[in-house]
Structure formats: C-alpha cells, structure tokens
Design an enzyme around this catalytic site. Structure first.
Site, PDB file in Angstrom:
ATOM      1  CE1 TYR A  87     165.335  82.528  63.030  1.00 11.02           C
ATOM      2  CE2 TYR A  87     164.713  81.000  64.768  1.00 11.02           C
ATOM      3  CZ  TYR A  87     164.603  82.242  64.168  1.00 11.02           C
ATOM      4  OH  TYR A  87     163.775  83.182  64.704  1.00 11.02           O
ATOM      5  CG  HIS A  90     172.496  83.015  61.686  1.00  9.82           C
ATOM      6  ND1 HIS A  90     172.655  84.381  61.769  1.00  9.82           N
ATOM      7  CD2 HIS A  90     172.952  82.665  60.462  1.00  9.82           C
ATOM      8  CE1 HIS A  90     173.180  84.832  60.634  1.00  9.82           C
ATOM      9  NE2 HIS A  90     173.368  83.811  59.827  1.00  9.82           N
TER      10      HIS A  90
END
Lengths: 119, 119
Positions: A87, A90
């Site tokens: 995450y 990303h």
C-alpha cells in the site's frame, strides 16, 4: 479468514488484522473544504489499492487535554505488514500522500495488530 | 445497539461506537515485565469499570519511520463520550493511570467515533 473473499472482508465492520493508524494535525491554513476533500481522497484509496481493506476516520472529542494537537485520526486495515508495505509503495497512495502530508503540521503513523488480553 | 446486553457488547469483536486511544512511549527504565504487567492491568479495567466495553493493544510494527517514538497503542471502546468521562473519573482508572503515566515518557490520548466514508 484465508478463504474469505476481498468483498466479504471489505464489508466487515472491522476489516483486517493489522491497523494502519494516522494521527494528524492540519496546518492552520488548511480549510474545512480541503480537509473534507482529503478525507474523501483517503477513503477512495480503498478502491484503488487492492490490499487496503477498509478505511474509517474520526475527529478527536477527548476531554483529557492530552491529544498533543493531533485532532484527526485515520484508520485503515490490512491483512499483513507486507500488504501495508505494498500500500505504502502503491502509486495511488504515493500521489495521495503527496497531497495530504503538506497539509499536516504534525503526523504520527503506526501499524499494529490489536490483540485482546485476558487477565 | 441500545437493547444489546453489556455481555453481548463485550463479546463483540470491535466493541462500542467510540474509541479511546492511548499512544505511549515507555521510559527507557521501564522493564518488559513492567510493561507486560501494565498491559494486564489495563485489560483488567474492563472488569472493574462498567462503561468500558473492550480493550485491545498492539506494538508498532510500521516501517515508515513516522511513529515519533510512540511504540505502544492501547485502544478501548465505549458507547458514548459520557461513558468515557465516567471511565476517566472512575477510582479504578485513576489508580491505574497513576501507575501507567509515570512509566510513559510521552503519551497521546484521543477519543473518536470512527466513521466510514463512501466516496
């Protein structure tokens, strides 16, 4: 949990096993409209970043005078620390963080796996 | 939720509507045994303080280097801000806080009602 679909997990009230917690103090110059937009943008990451299971937020309402200036709390959930790392790296998160962080005068980020204790 | 018994609520995975969050950095002198005992003492408040619904804790495992030294997270849940005020004033909590706080070099306490956002 391993056989649960992402949809089922995303629908769960509490989300994944790991919490990714952001405490923030916005700069004085940040308007309420900007804060509202940033919160929507944060929530939108659930759709854009596959390992992000859920997002919730709240404004501090404590009376104890120990918030040290941190008045916004953002909590998201993940299944593992590897998912959190994915995450963080990303592109959608990087782009969002580049919008959020300049608006924060102070920030704390912690990840943890909440466990109950039976004394 | 209003008709739910305390037992049912205490058994719930996520507890009440309000989160009472304590972030702490223990002093260097605090031993792991003392920390373990303090965590058990915190959990024990669920039995002693009626409005306290649940307690969970975790140690920070984040990689982003933004924990600002706060490595322990304690989360408890309540049904309302009034219940949190009752908890804060409860003799069992006061006695416990007088043991915990001297062991913390830094502490942040926030209360919030987590809400989801649907962008």
């Amino acid at each position: 949990m391993e056989n649960q679909s992402t949809e089922e997990k995303k629908g769960g009230k509490c989300g994944g096993d790991y919490k990714h917690l952001v405490l923030g103090k916005f700069t004085q110059e940040t308007t309420q409209q900007e804060i509202d937009d940033l919160i929507k943008g944060y929530a939108n990451l659930v759709s854009l970043v596959p390992p992000m299971i859920s997002f919730r937020w709240g404004k501090d309402v404590s009376q104890e005078n120990l918030n040290q200036g941190y008045t916004y709390i953002f909590e998201s959930t993940f299944d593992s620390t590897e998912d959190i790392a994915e995450y963080v790296a990303h592109p959608a998160h990087v782009e969002y963080a580049n919008k959020l962080l300049p608006k924060l005068e102070k920030v704390i980020i912690v990840d943890y796996k909440p466990v109950a204790v039976h004394p």
